[in-house]
Enzyme design. Structure first.
Site, PDB file in Angstrom:
ATOM      1  N   ASP A   1       0.792  -1.237   0.000  1.00 46.02           N
ATOM      2  CA  ASP A   1       0.000   0.000   0.000  1.00 46.02           C
ATOM      3  C   ASP A   1       0.825   1.289   0.000  1.00 46.02           C
ATOM      4  OD1 ASP A   1      -1.844  -2.018   0.295  1.00 46.02           O
ATOM      5  OD2 ASP A   1      -2.543  -1.414   2.271  1.00 46.02           O
TER       6      ASP A   1
ATOM      7  N   LYS B   1      -7.046  -4.105  -3.018  1.00 45.86           N
ATOM      8  CA  LYS B   1      -7.666  -4.812  -1.903  1.00 45.86           C
ATOM      9  C   LYS B   1      -8.500  -3.849  -1.072  1.00 45.86           C
ATOM     10  CE  LYS B   1      -3.681  -4.501   1.318  1.00 45.86           C
ATOM     11  NZ  LYS B   1      -4.258  -3.713   2.415  1.00 45.86           N
TER      12      LYS B   1
ATOM     13  N   CYS C   1      -2.104  -2.591   8.240  1.00 47.05           N
ATOM     14  CA  CYS C   1      -1.926  -3.576   7.162  1.00 47.05           C
ATOM     15  C   CYS C   1      -0.656  -4.405   7.340  1.00 47.05           C
ATOM     16  CB  CYS C   1      -1.926  -2.875   5.812  1.00 47.05           C
ATOM     17  SG  CYS C   1      -3.504  -2.049   5.457  1.00 47.05           S
TER      18      CYS C   1
END
Length: 265
Positions: free
Chosen positions: A88, A149, A182
């Protein structure tokens, strides 16, 4: 507790008992665990640890008990058993994440190293429709997988399928944002699947240094290895005579001066 009937010769001691257990149950025992052999004491109606110098002189009941201890993870890395996870590193996070410019630089260096060493790279982007794509400074050329995602963890069905296609994967090198969300959730899912996880401390950050610090501390206590980009790259080449050593060394030499992020670990 193992109860399969067996016979051990009279006069046998502790070592022969262990050998007997291993011959019967070796395929069921995790040899990385430590064990103690216990004897059922009729007078106390309970199992006790075998006394020192114990010899079998009559029929008795014994059992093998695993000790609840943490085994140290060694953390050896080889290119053939390693995959890089880039999590990310997206444009919309740029203004919010502390030291974001620094972790972009380190992340790019890691991906360059992965290409040089032939290490597969898996990249995710959290809701890219709203948060944008991976920052343009990071070159994703040759990445095995680039996936959108919504789940915080990178362990998506497509990622698990990709890992299953790579023979002998043992270690995951993980970096990106955010450390306490995450990165943390990805790391915990990966070790739950029996993989060894290395988090690159100078390539992961959060909006809050408090969140980042406590996430790294928690993860280190679970056996996840918190390390640095230079340590990772040099561990992967392992030898000055490695054919890619000079190129990896040049990557490290070209890196920016330490930003202060590592002092926040």
């Amino acid at each position: 507790v193992f109860a399969r009937p067996s016979s051990v010769p009279h006069g046998a001691g502790y070592e022969l008992l262990i050998q007997k257990f291993l011959s019967l149950y070796g395929d069921q025992i995790d040899m990385h665990r430590k064990f103690v052999v216990q004897l059922f004491a009729e007078e106390w109606s309970q199992y006790i640890d075998l006394p020192k110098g114990f010899l079998v002189n009559e029929r008795c009941k014994v059992r093998l008990v695993p000790l609840q201890i943490q085994i140290t993870t060694l953390g050896n890395l080889t290119p053939s058993s390693t995959v890089f996870f880039c999590c990310d590193m997206q444009e919309r996070f740029r203004p919010a994440i502390k030291y974001f410019g620094d972790i972009i630089s380190v992340g790019q260096r890691l991906l360059q190293g992965a290409r040089l060493l032939g290490i597969p790279v898996i990249v995710t982007e959290q809701y890219p429709k709203g948060l944008g794509s991976t920052v343009q400074e990071i070159d994703l050329t040759g990445a095995k997988l680039v996936l959108p995602k919504t789940k915080f963890s990178m362990v998506l069905p497509e990622v698990e399928a990709a890992l299953a296609e790579i023979p002998g994967v043992r270690s995951i090198v993980l970096f990106g944002v955010e450390t306490h969300v995450c990165i943390q959730q990805t790391a915990l899912e990966l070790i739950g699947r029996g993989l060894e996880v290395h988090i690159v401390a100078d390539a992961t950050s959060s909006r809050s240094m408090m969140d980042r610090m406590f996430a790294l501390e928690r993860l280190a206590r679970t056996g996840i290895i918190v390390t640095t980009s230079e340590a990772i790259l040099l561990q992967l080449v392992a030898d000055k005579e490695h054919p890619k050593f000079k190129e990896i060394q040049n990557l490290i030499k070209a890196s920016a001066p330490e930003s202060g992020l590592l002092s926040k670990v």
